[in-house]
Motif scaffolding. Structure first.
Motif, short mmCIF file in Angstrom:
data_model
loop_
_atom_site.label_atom_id
_atom_site.label_comp_id
_atom_site.label_asym_id
_atom_site.label_seq_id
_atom_site.Cartn_x
_atom_site.Cartn_y
_atom_site.Cartn_z
N GLY A 103 6.04 1.60 -2.86
CA GLY A 103 4.77 1.40 -2.17
C GLY A 103 4.40 -0.05 -1.92
N LEU A 160 -1.31 3.96 0.77
CA LEU A 160 -0.85 4.56 2.02
C LEU A 160 -1.85 5.61 2.51
CD1 LEU A 160 2.99 5.07 1.45
CD2 LEU A 160 1.77 3.07 2.32
N LEU A 189 1.62 9.36 3.69
CA LEU A 189 2.09 10.11 2.53
C LEU A 189 2.74 11.43 2.96
CD1 LEU A 189 -0.88 9.56 0.05
CD2 LEU A 189 1.44 8.67 -0.22
N HIS A 210 1.86 4.58 -4.47
CA HIS A 210 1.65 4.79 -3.04
C HIS A 210 0.19 5.05 -2.70
CE1 HIS A 210 5.97 5.01 -3.27
NE2 HIS A 210 6.08 5.15 -1.98
#
Length: 395
Positions: free
Chosen positions: A113, A357, A362, A354
């Motif tokens: 990420g 995001l 995702l 992550h």
């Protein structure tokens, strides 16, 4: 009564020379000194001109970093690599050392990420263009190459989606177009894969993870094939202050002595866990490179053979509520955004690696609220399997 002198004859403020002895320490000494003395201006000048190998200032290099780097060089088949303050610092040193404004960096669309954030947000601010492509599809990678592409950044096995990049095909493309190929080998490690043997120009590691292996040292490593590239990495590290702590280097170097044993046991446990999870109710899918149902199984077998690494990802039925119940059901398994510890840990990419995001990004990666990444440790196998059986029963 006799008056004491204001200044003792041997003040402790003055530095005491290190004792010289014929015997040498068996264990690597830890040397935290910030600065190193020289005998004269000529000697210091010789150091900076490169004619004398010594140390001057720890930001520019120190013995513990060099000892660790030499061990990692030997493991990866490189020479002259550098150790820096973190895995992201290693990526930073590579990009800032080898690229400049006007260049283009192409990364895998399933990178870690923070690597994706660097590509999407930070490098463009410095005038370095970036884009991503599906690195399991060599045609998509070739379509994304531009005339100004300077560097390709890939992970052999992606974090956390466990996809296997087409390293062979991408290395051939990089050579064809005169592009540098940098390979993040953190998941696979040189125990499973040696990127220099497969066409890489630069190898990168988050040493923080299973190489150091005990969650007590934060470090990165980068090594290039060409000496001039390594010199550029070292200069970027010094200029941008990416220096590694001597203590962390000392800790990590000690951890390397057990690395092969730790990695092999964790890998055996991971393969067993992947097979176990497939049979548990509530599991939608399991991702592990050596399983026949892995989307990149043939490529994994070609690149990694029987080595699947210590990382397993899986998806459960349900969303955040079920994810919370799973984690709370097994307090003996640390819920932590890390990997490579001696003990098994669970992480939830949506709320950790992550989290920055978008929902759309995702979904494109196949990550949702029911997606977990497991860093499998070296415990007894049955202990790990039992914990995940209870975790799935809880949802």
């Amino acid at each position: 009564m006799t008056n004491r002198p204001n200044t003792p004859p041997h003040t402790p403020v003055r530095r005491t020379p290190w004792p010289e002895a014929a015997g040498r320490a068996l264990a690597t000494p830890m040397q935290p000194s910030v600065v190193y003395t020289s005998g004269s201006p000529d000697e210091l000048d010789a150091h900076y001109e490169g004619s004398e190998q010594t140390y001057a200032y720890a930001r520019e290099g120190h013995p513990n970093a060099d000892v660790l780097a030499a061990k990692l060089d030997a493991m990866e088949g490189g020479q002259g690599g550098i150790v820096v303050g973190s895995g992201m610092a290693a990526i930073t040193a590579v990009v800032l050392g080898l690229c400049q404004a006007g260049d283009h960096v192409l990364g895998g669309n399933q990178l870690y990420g923070k690597s994706l954030k660097m590509l999407g947000t930070d490098l463009p601010r410095l005038g370095i263009a970036t884009s991503t492509a599906d690195f399991t599809d060599v045609a998509a990678v070739e379509a994304a190459i531009r005339p100004e592409t300077k560097l390709i950044l890939l992970e052999v096995v992606s974090n956390p989606t466990i996809r296997v990049a087409d390293v062979t095909g991408i290395a051939a493309l990089a050579k064809k177009h005169g592009i540098l190929l940098a390979v993040d080998n953190t998941f696979t490690t040189p125990r499973s894969f040696r990127p220099f043997d497969h066409g890489a120009d630069v190898v990168i590691h988050s040493v923080t993870k299973i190489l150091a292996g005990h969650s007590d040292a934060t470090l990165g490593y980068a090594c290039a094939l060409l000496p001039e590239h390594n010199a550029a990495l070292a200069m970027a590290s010094s200029t941008w202050g990416l220096t590694a702590s001597p203590f962390d280097c000392w800790i990590a170097e000690r951890g390397l002595y057990s690395f092969d044993l730790r990695y092999d046991q964790a890998e055996r446990n991971a393969a067993a866990l992947a097979d176990h999870l497939v049979g548990l109710k509530g599991v939608k899918r399991v991702l592990y490179p050596t399983r026949a149902d892995h989307p990149d199984a043939p490529r994994g077998a070609e690149l990694l053979g029987a080595r699947g690494s210590h990382m397993v990802s899986f998806e459960i039925e349900g969303g955040r509520a079920e994810a919370n119940r799973l984690v709370r059901a097994v307090p003996e398994l640390p819920f932590a955004p890390t990997l490579g510890d001696v003990a098994t840990t669970i992480s939830h990419p949506c709320t950790s690696s992550h989290r920055l995001l978008s929902a759309e990004a995702l979904a494109e990666l196949g990550i949702n609220e029911g997606f977990f990444r497991i860093s499998v440790g070296i415990e007894e196998t049955d202990m790990i399997l039992g914990s995940f059986t209870r975790a799935l029963e809880a949802i």
